[in-house]
Design a protein around this motif. Structure first.
Motif, PDB file in Angstrom:
ATOM      1  N   TRP A 278       0.820  -1.212   0.000  1.00 58.27           N
ATOM      2  CA  TRP A 278       0.000   0.000   0.000  1.00 58.27           C
ATOM      3  C   TRP A 278       0.858   1.268   0.000  1.00 58.27           C
ATOM      4  O   TRP A 278       0.333   2.373  -0.093  1.00 58.27           O
ATOM      5  CB  TRP A 278      -0.962  -0.019   1.186  1.00 58.27           C
ATOM      6  N   ARG A 279       2.176   1.118   0.069  1.00 55.81           N
ATOM      7  CA  ARG A 279       3.093   2.269   0.007  1.00 55.81           C
ATOM      8  C   ARG A 279       3.621   2.409  -1.408  1.00 55.81           C
ATOM      9  O   ARG A 279       4.286   1.514  -1.917  1.00 55.81           O
ATOM     10  CB  ARG A 279       4.274   2.072   0.952  1.00 55.81           C
ATOM     11  N   LEU A 280       3.352   3.528  -2.035  1.00 48.30           N
ATOM     12  CA  LEU A 280       3.832   3.800  -3.394  1.00 48.30           C
ATOM     13  C   LEU A 280       5.090   4.642  -3.268  1.00 48.30           C
ATOM     14  O   LEU A 280       5.053   5.867  -3.350  1.00 48.30           O
ATOM     15  CB  LEU A 280       2.742   4.501  -4.206  1.00 48.30           C
ATOM     16  N   ASP A 281       6.195   3.955  -3.050  1.00 51.52           N
ATOM     17  CA  ASP A 281       7.472   4.607  -2.746  1.00 51.52           C
ATOM     18  C   ASP A 281       8.451   4.367  -3.886  1.00 51.52           C
ATOM     19  O   ASP A 281       8.870   3.231  -4.122  1.00 51.52           O
ATOM     20  CB  ASP A 281       8.019   4.020  -1.443  1.00 51.52           C
ATOM     21  N   PRO A 282       8.838   5.431  -4.605  1.00 53.52           N
ATOM     22  CA  PRO A 282       9.752   5.255  -5.737  1.00 53.52           C
ATOM     23  C   PRO A 282      11.236   5.229  -5.370  1.00 53.52           C
ATOM     24  O   PRO A 282      12.081   5.139  -6.249  1.00 53.52           O
ATOM     25  CB  PRO A 282       9.440   6.462  -6.618  1.00 53.52           C
ATOM     26  N   SER A 283      11.560   5.280  -4.089  1.00 57.05           N
ATOM     27  CA  SER A 283      12.979   5.284  -3.731  1.00 57.05           C
ATOM     28  C   SER A 283      13.598   3.934  -4.069  1.00 57.05           C
ATOM     29  O   SER A 283      12.923   2.907  -4.086  1.00 57.05           O
ATOM     30  CB  SER A 283      13.177   5.605  -2.243  1.00 57.05           C
ATOM     31  N   ARG A 284      14.877   3.937  -4.301  1.00 59.81           N
ATOM     32  CA  ARG A 284      15.548   2.679  -4.661  1.00 59.81           C
ATOM     33  C   ARG A 284      15.637   1.731  -3.472  1.00 59.81           C
ATOM     34  O   ARG A 284      15.977   0.572  -3.626  1.00 59.81           O
ATOM     35  CB  ARG A 284      16.922   2.947  -5.247  1.00 59.81           C
TER      36      ARG A 284
END
Length: 190
Positions: free
Chosen positions: A126-132
């Motif tokens: 549910w977390r839309l996190d674009p970090s690598r």
């Protein structure tokens, strides 16, 4: 000196060819699919629908009512921005699905960790996190089973400003609510 110039010219000609080949290979790689089941287990179904949420700092929250199979509003779907403490710039978005009949359940997308607590990625669908460093790649197709229906999420595009910063200026998310398992429609992996 001439040998160095020839090498430099050849290198300049090869770089675009190599980049083009790399981009084609990246485009061919399949999008990973990550599956989890909510802590909610029941017989509930929803009215199937698909939509796209376009998020920006100026329009940072997306809300939609989701109807049950009888057509009554049953869930409140939302996508809300996340920022580091003390900062106002967006670094990720979080997806929530609140049960309108049971306010204690403000996010039924949370997984049932008793199934397999070793899989950290399932806790982050549910977390839309674009970090690598995110547990789930931002482009992954996320499938979460809630009761007897499925929520499918996939980030279609995102953009940072400036490009080398962690701050997002846009994200587009495809959202789908289904009563049948979307994994059954996928072609087998090669």
């Amino acid at each position: 000196m001439r040998l160095g110039m020839r090498f430099s010219i050849k290198a300049q000609l090869l770089v675009p060819i190599i980049l083009s080949a790399a981009l084609r290979l990246a485009a061919q790689s399949p999008v990973p699919t990550v599956y989890a089941e909510s802590f909610r287990r029941g017989a509930g179904h929803v009215v199937e629908e698909s939509f796209e949420a376009r998020l920006t700092p100026q329009d940072a929250v997306y809300r939609e009512r989701i109807k049950d199979s009888r057509g009554a509003d049953r869930y409140a779907f939302s996508i809300v921005p996340q920022s580091p403490e003390g900062d106002t710039k967006i670094t990720s978005w979080q997806v929530r699905l609140a049960d309108l009949r049971h306010p204690i359940y403000d996010n039924v997308l949370l997984p049932n960790l008793s199934d397999d607590p070793a899989i950290k990625a399932r806790d982050s669908l549910w977390r839309l996190d674009p970090s690598r460093y995110a547990a789930v790649p931002v482009s992954a197709r996320r499938i979460i089973k809630v009761d007897s229906f499925y929520v499918v999420l996939q980030v279609k595009a995102h953009h940072f400003t400036p490009l080398d910063s962690p701050y997002l200026d846009s994200m587009t998310v495809a959202v789908e609510f289904r009563n049948t398992d979307p994994r059954q429609a996928e072609p087998p992996a090669k």
